[in-house]
Design a protein around this motif. Structure first.
Motif, PDB file in Angstrom:
ATOM      1  N   ASP A  91     -19.858 -49.685   2.011  1.00  0.00           N
ATOM      2  CA  ASP A  91     -18.718 -50.263   1.304  1.00  0.00           C
ATOM      3  C   ASP A  91     -18.906 -51.752   1.012  1.00  0.00           C
ATOM      4  O   ASP A  91     -19.377 -52.521   1.852  1.00  0.00           O
ATOM      5  CB  ASP A  91     -17.449 -50.053   2.131  1.00  0.00           C
ATOM      6  CG  ASP A  91     -16.204 -50.418   1.351  1.00  0.00           C
ATOM      7  OD1 ASP A  91     -15.906 -49.725   0.365  1.00  0.00           O
ATOM      8  OD2 ASP A  91     -15.546 -51.412   1.710  1.00  0.00           O
ATOM      9  N   GLY A  92     -18.504 -52.142  -0.187  1.00  0.00           N
ATOM     10  CA  GLY A  92     -18.636 -53.515  -0.644  1.00  0.00           C
ATOM     11  C   GLY A  92     -17.885 -54.526   0.197  1.00  0.00           C
ATOM     12  O   GLY A  92     -18.280 -55.695   0.274  1.00  0.00           O
ATOM     13  N   THR A 122     -29.937 -45.635   2.086  1.00  0.00           N
ATOM     14  CA  THR A 122     -28.739 -46.465   1.996  1.00  0.00           C
ATOM     15  C   THR A 122     -28.630 -47.142   0.635  1.00  0.00           C
ATOM     16  O   THR A 122     -29.635 -47.499   0.027  1.00  0.00           O
ATOM     17  CB  THR A 122     -28.735 -47.542   3.098  1.00  0.00           C
ATOM     18  OG1 THR A 122     -29.995 -48.219   3.084  1.00  0.00           O
ATOM     19  CG2 THR A 122     -28.504 -46.923   4.466  1.00  0.00           C
ATOM     20  N   ILE A 123     -27.380 -47.321   0.201  1.00  0.00           N
ATOM     21  CA  ILE A 123     -27.058 -48.019  -1.037  1.00  0.00           C
ATOM     22  C   ILE A 123     -26.011 -49.073  -0.697  1.00  0.00           C
ATOM     23  O   ILE A 123     -24.984 -48.751  -0.102  1.00  0.00           O
ATOM     24  CB  ILE A 123     -26.483 -47.057  -2.094  1.00  0.00           C
ATOM     25  CG1 ILE A 123     -27.457 -45.913  -2.383  1.00  0.00           C
ATOM     26  CG2 ILE A 123     -26.113 -47.819  -3.367  1.00  0.00           C
ATOM     27  CD1 ILE A 123     -26.871 -44.796  -3.224  1.00  0.00           C
ATOM     28  N   ALA A 124     -26.271 -50.311  -1.065  1.00  0.00           N
ATOM     29  CA  ALA A 124     -25.299 -51.386  -0.851  1.00  0.00           C
ATOM     30  C   ALA A 124     -24.457 -51.539  -2.112  1.00  0.00           C
ATOM     31  O   ALA A 124     -25.000 -51.679  -3.207  1.00  0.00           O
ATOM     32  CB  ALA A 124     -26.014 -52.692  -0.533  1.00  0.00           C
ATOM     33  N   GLU A 135     -31.125 -60.721   1.330  1.00  0.00           N
ATOM     34  CA  GLU A 135     -30.756 -60.384   2.710  1.00  0.00           C
ATOM     35  C   GLU A 135     -30.760 -58.871   2.916  1.00  0.00           C
ATOM     36  O   GLU A 135     -31.225 -58.373   3.947  1.00  0.00           O
ATOM     37  CB  GLU A 135     -29.373 -60.965   3.037  1.00  0.00           C
ATOM     38  CG  GLU A 135     -29.023 -60.897   4.501  1.00  0.00           C
ATOM     39  CD  GLU A 135     -29.910 -61.781   5.376  1.00  0.00           C
ATOM     40  OE1 GLU A 135     -30.147 -61.387   6.541  1.00  0.00           O
ATOM     41  OE2 GLU A 135     -30.368 -62.841   4.920  1.00  0.00           O
ATOM     42  N   LEU A 136     -30.247 -58.139   1.940  1.00  0.00           N
ATOM     43  CA  LEU A 136     -30.225 -56.675   2.024  1.00  0.00           C
ATOM     44  C   LEU A 136     -31.634 -56.096   2.038  1.00  0.00           C
ATOM     45  O   LEU A 136     -31.915 -55.146   2.776  1.00  0.00           O
ATOM     46  CB  LEU A 136     -29.415 -56.096   0.866  1.00  0.00           C
ATOM     47  CG  LEU A 136     -27.920 -56.405   0.926  1.00  0.00           C
ATOM     48  CD1 LEU A 136     -27.260 -56.098  -0.411  1.00  0.00           C
ATOM     49  CD2 LEU A 136     -27.252 -55.645   2.066  1.00  0.00           C
ATOM     50  N   ARG A 137     -32.524 -56.684   1.242  1.00  0.00           N
ATOM     51  CA  ARG A 137     -33.927 -56.244   1.272  1.00  0.00           C
ATOM     52  C   ARG A 137     -34.505 -56.441   2.673  1.00  0.00           C
ATOM     53  O   ARG A 137     -35.212 -55.584   3.193  1.00  0.00           O
ATOM     54  CB  ARG A 137     -34.757 -57.044   0.269  1.00  0.00           C
ATOM     55  CG  ARG A 137     -34.638 -56.565  -1.136  1.00  0.00           C
ATOM     56  CD  ARG A 137     -35.650 -57.274  -2.036  1.00  0.00           C
ATOM     57  NE  ARG A 137     -35.523 -56.796  -3.387  1.00  0.00           N
ATOM     58  CZ  ARG A 137     -35.379 -57.557  -4.453  1.00  0.00           C
ATOM     59  NH1 ARG A 137     -35.363 -58.872  -4.328  1.00  0.00           N
ATOM     60  NH2 ARG A 137     -35.273 -57.026  -5.648  1.00  0.00           N
ATOM     61  N   GLY A 138     -34.215 -57.599   3.265  1.00  0.00           N
ATOM     62  CA  GLY A 138     -34.703 -57.882   4.609  1.00  0.00           C
ATOM     63  C   GLY A 138     -34.169 -56.916   5.652  1.00  0.00           C
ATOM     64  O   GLY A 138     -34.853 -56.611   6.626  1.00  0.00           O
ATOM     65  N   LEU A 139     -32.954 -56.422   5.429  1.00  0.00           N
ATOM     66  CA  LEU A 139     -32.361 -55.448   6.349  1.00  0.00           C
ATOM     67  C   LEU A 139     -32.911 -54.037   6.128  1.00  0.00           C
ATOM     68  O   LEU A 139     -32.689 -53.155   6.949  1.00  0.00           O
ATOM     69  CB  LEU A 139     -30.839 -55.432   6.182  1.00  0.00           C
ATOM     70  CG  LEU A 139     -30.092 -56.605   6.790  1.00  0.00           C
ATOM     71  CD1 LEU A 139     -28.652 -56.658   6.290  1.00  0.00           C
ATOM     72  CD2 LEU A 139     -30.123 -56.512   8.314  1.00  0.00           C
ATOM     73  N   GLY A 140     -33.595 -53.837   5.003  1.00  0.00           N
ATOM     74  CA  GLY A 140     -34.171 -52.523   4.740  1.00  0.00           C
ATOM     75  C   GLY A 140     -33.283 -51.576   3.946  1.00  0.00           C
ATOM     76  O   GLY A 140     -33.542 -50.374   3.906  1.00  0.00           O
ATOM     77  N   GLN A 145     -26.340 -51.781  -5.776  1.00  0.00           N
ATOM     78  CA  GLN A 145     -25.614 -51.699  -7.036  1.00  0.00           C
ATOM     79  C   GLN A 145     -24.596 -52.814  -7.059  1.00  0.00           C
ATOM     80  O   GLN A 145     -24.154 -53.281  -6.029  1.00  0.00           O
ATOM     81  CB  GLN A 145     -24.959 -50.333  -7.227  1.00  0.00           C
ATOM     82  CG  GLN A 145     -23.817 -50.031  -6.292  1.00  0.00           C
ATOM     83  CD  GLN A 145     -23.215 -48.653  -6.546  1.00  0.00           C
ATOM     84  OE1 GLN A 145     -23.914 -47.666  -6.571  1.00  0.00           O
ATOM     85  NE2 GLN A 145     -21.919 -48.610  -6.723  1.00  0.00           N
ATOM     86  N   GLY A 146     -24.261 -53.255  -8.253  1.00  0.00           N
ATOM     87  CA  GLY A 146     -23.299 -54.334  -8.401  1.00  0.00           C
ATOM     88  C   GLY A 146     -23.620 -55.152  -9.632  1.00  0.00           C
ATOM     89  O   GLY A 146     -24.590 -54.897 -10.348  1.00  0.00           O
ATOM     90  N   TRP A 147     -22.814 -56.167  -9.880  1.00  0.00           N
ATOM     91  CA  TRP A 147     -22.933 -56.976 -11.091  1.00  0.00           C
ATOM     92  C   TRP A 147     -24.285 -57.663 -11.206  1.00  0.00           C
ATOM     93  O   TRP A 147     -24.770 -57.906 -12.308  1.00  0.00           O
ATOM     94  CB  TRP A 147     -21.803 -57.992 -11.165  1.00  0.00           C
ATOM     95  CG  TRP A 147     -20.514 -57.337 -11.543  1.00  0.00           C
ATOM     96  CD1 TRP A 147     -19.511 -56.969 -10.698  1.00  0.00           C
ATOM     97  CD2 TRP A 147     -20.096 -56.941 -12.848  1.00  0.00           C
ATOM     98  NE1 TRP A 147     -18.493 -56.364 -11.401  1.00  0.00           N
ATOM     99  CE2 TRP A 147     -18.831 -56.343 -12.734  1.00  0.00           C
ATOM    100  CE3 TRP A 147     -20.678 -57.036 -14.107  1.00  0.00           C
ATOM    101  CZ2 TRP A 147     -18.137 -55.849 -13.815  1.00  0.00           C
ATOM    102  CZ3 TRP A 147     -19.977 -56.542 -15.196  1.00  0.00           C
ATOM    103  CH2 TRP A 147     -18.718 -55.956 -15.038  1.00  0.00           C
ATOM    104  N   LEU A 148     -24.922 -57.998 -10.086  1.00  0.00           N
ATOM    105  CA  LEU A 148     -26.239 -58.625 -10.158  1.00  0.00           C
ATOM    106  C   LEU A 148     -27.269 -57.654 -10.740  1.00  0.00           C
ATOM    107  O   LEU A 148     -28.164 -58.058 -11.478  1.00  0.00           O
ATOM    108  CB  LEU A 148     -26.696 -59.077  -8.763  1.00  0.00           C
ATOM    109  CG  LEU A 148     -28.063 -59.765  -8.712  1.00  0.00           C
ATOM    110  CD1 LEU A 148     -28.010 -61.123  -9.410  1.00  0.00           C
ATOM    111  CD2 LEU A 148     -28.534 -59.923  -7.281  1.00  0.00           C
TER     112      LEU A 148
END
Length: 158
Positions: A91-92, A122-124, A135-140, A145-148
């Motif tokens: 969840d966002g 997992t999907i953020a 940071e999410l890449r570092g967490l694995g 998904q999102g505006w970026l």
């Protein structure tokens, strides 16, 4: 040939007419292997066996299963244990705080670890900055998904 998602409630999934329509339409369109059914959490799910039978039928057709908005409801972990999805969408409201809140960061790290050890991905959700993505890449985390990443599409495939 990208994957696409359809949000469904457990009530939708346990309706035979809805499932027959979904499978027939997806088969005709040739998109079974690209479809992801995102289960929107419903707190009152009781009949996990029935839901699992339907999900197993969908998986046998090549459809992937995702738990949407993971972490937003009290039943989240119960869903993971009972439904064995392909994807967990975190969840966002949790993702958006990991750069400032150590406990949110720890929670995401734990979910990613659990998912990996359980054969899930997992999907953020709501990724809106390069720092957050890094940071999410570092967490694995497997996907973001999102505006970026890009605006939601409104195309109709069927």
């Amino acid at each position: 040939s990208h994957e696409f998602s359809i949000n469904m409630t457990i009530e939708d999934l346990t309706n035979p007419e809805t499932i027959a329509f979904l499978a027939t339409t997806a088969r005709r369109a040739g998109v079974l292997d690209r479809m992801v059914v995102e289960i929107v959490e419903t707190e009152e799910l009781e009949d996990f066996e029935r839901a699992n039978r339907v999900l197993d039928e969908l998986k046998a057709l090549g459809i992937k299963i995702s738990i949407d908005d993971f972490g937003s409801g009290y039943s989240s972990f119960k869903y993971l244990l009972k439904l064995n999805p392909t994807y967990i969408k975190i969840d966002g409201s949790i993702i958006g705080t990991i750069l400032k809140d150590e406990r949110a960061w720890q929670l995401v790290r734990s979910v990613v670890s659990f998912a990996r050890e359980s054969g899930m991905q997992t999907i953020a959700e709501f990724v809106d900055s390069p720092d957050l993505l890094e940071e999410l890449r570092g967490l694995g985390v497997d996907y973001a998904q999102g505006w970026l990443i890009g605006k939601p599409l409104t195309e109709t495939l069927l």
